[in-house]
Write a protein that holds these residues in place. Structure first.
Motif, PDB file in Angstrom:
ATOM      1  N   GLN A 161       0.825  -1.205   0.000  1.00  0.00           N
ATOM      2  CA  GLN A 161       0.000   0.000   0.000  1.00  0.00           C
ATOM      3  C   GLN A 161       0.860   1.256   0.000  1.00  0.00           C
ATOM      4  O   GLN A 161       0.557   2.224  -0.692  1.00  0.00           O
ATOM      5  N   ILE A 166       2.154   1.744  -3.477  1.00  0.00           N
ATOM      6  CA  ILE A 166       1.079   2.248  -4.346  1.00  0.00           C
ATOM      7  C   ILE A 166       0.859   3.732  -4.096  1.00  0.00           C
ATOM      8  O   ILE A 166       0.733   4.524  -5.042  1.00  0.00           O
ATOM      9  N   ASP A 167       0.824   4.124  -2.822  1.00  0.00           N
ATOM     10  CA  ASP A 167       0.618   5.529  -2.482  1.00  0.00           C
ATOM     11  C   ASP A 167       1.742   6.406  -3.027  1.00  0.00           C
ATOM     12  O   ASP A 167       1.489   7.479  -3.589  1.00  0.00           O
ATOM     13  N   LYS A 168       2.983   5.962  -2.861  1.00  0.00           N
ATOM     14  CA  LYS A 168       4.121   6.737  -3.366  1.00  0.00           C
ATOM     15  C   LYS A 168       4.068   6.862  -4.881  1.00  0.00           C
ATOM     16  O   LYS A 168       4.316   7.937  -5.433  1.00  0.00           O
ATOM     17  N   THR A 169       3.753   5.764  -5.556  1.00  0.00           N
ATOM     18  CA  THR A 169       3.673   5.776  -7.019  1.00  0.00           C
ATOM     19  C   THR A 169       2.557   6.705  -7.485  1.00  0.00           C
ATOM     20  O   THR A 169       2.736   7.474  -8.439  1.00  0.00           O
ATOM     21  N   ALA A 170       1.423   6.668  -6.808  1.00  0.00           N
ATOM     22  CA  ALA A 170       0.304   7.544  -7.173  1.00  0.00           C
ATOM     23  C   ALA A 170       0.688   9.011  -6.973  1.00  0.00           C
ATOM     24  O   ALA A 170       0.369   9.856  -7.814  1.00  0.00           O
ATOM     25  N   ASN A 171       1.366   9.307  -5.888  1.00  0.00           N
ATOM     26  CA  ASN A 171       1.803  10.687  -5.644  1.00  0.00           C
ATOM     27  C   ASN A 171       2.797  11.150  -6.702  1.00  0.00           C
ATOM     28  O   ASN A 171       2.713  12.283  -7.183  1.00  0.00           O
ATOM     29  N   GLN A 172       3.734  10.290  -7.078  1.00  0.00           N
ATOM     30  CA  GLN A 172       4.703  10.646  -8.105  1.00  0.00           C
ATOM     31  C   GLN A 172       4.023  10.877  -9.449  1.00  0.00           C
ATOM     32  O   GLN A 172       4.357  11.817 -10.174  1.00  0.00           O
ATOM     33  N   ALA A 173       3.056  10.030  -9.775  1.00  0.00           N
ATOM     34  CA  ALA A 173       2.329  10.194 -11.033  1.00  0.00           C
ATOM     35  C   ALA A 173       1.537  11.492 -11.015  1.00  0.00           C
ATOM     36  O   ALA A 173       1.502  12.230 -12.009  1.00  0.00           O
ATOM     37  N   SER A 174       0.925  11.792  -9.889  1.00  0.00           N
ATOM     38  CA  SER A 174       0.160  13.031  -9.766  1.00  0.00           C
ATOM     39  C   SER A 174       1.053  14.248  -9.946  1.00  0.00           C
ATOM     40  O   SER A 174       0.702  15.196 -10.652  1.00  0.00           O
TER      41      SER A 174
END
Length: 71
Positions: free
Chosen positions: A46, A49-57
């Motif tokens: 999790q 996933i959170d770090k990847t989502a933040n980087q993508a954002s």
């Protein structure tokens, strides 16, 4: 002789019950350890996933700023 037989049978039953209790304790401890490991895997997944989502954002936000500057 019958008393001795009963004593041996009683001792054997107690040994079997003690072995069963010890086996159950090992199973319980193994189950708990496995659950803790799975919880840690879920937590790590999790977090990734959170770090990847933040980087993508952040990347999309930066791309949006660049595109507005190009207009």
């Amino acid at each position: 002789m019958q008393d001795l037989t009963q004593q041996v049978q009683g001792a054997a039953q107690e040994a079997v019950m003690a072995a069963g209790a010890a086996t159950q304790q090992v199973v319980d401890e193994t189950t708990e350890t496995g659950q803790k490991a799975m919880d840690q895997v879920a937590k790590s997944t999790q977090e990734t996933i959170d770090k990847t989502a933040n980087q993508a954002s952040e990347a999309f936000s930066g791309l949006g700023k660049i595109l507005r500057l190009l207009k």
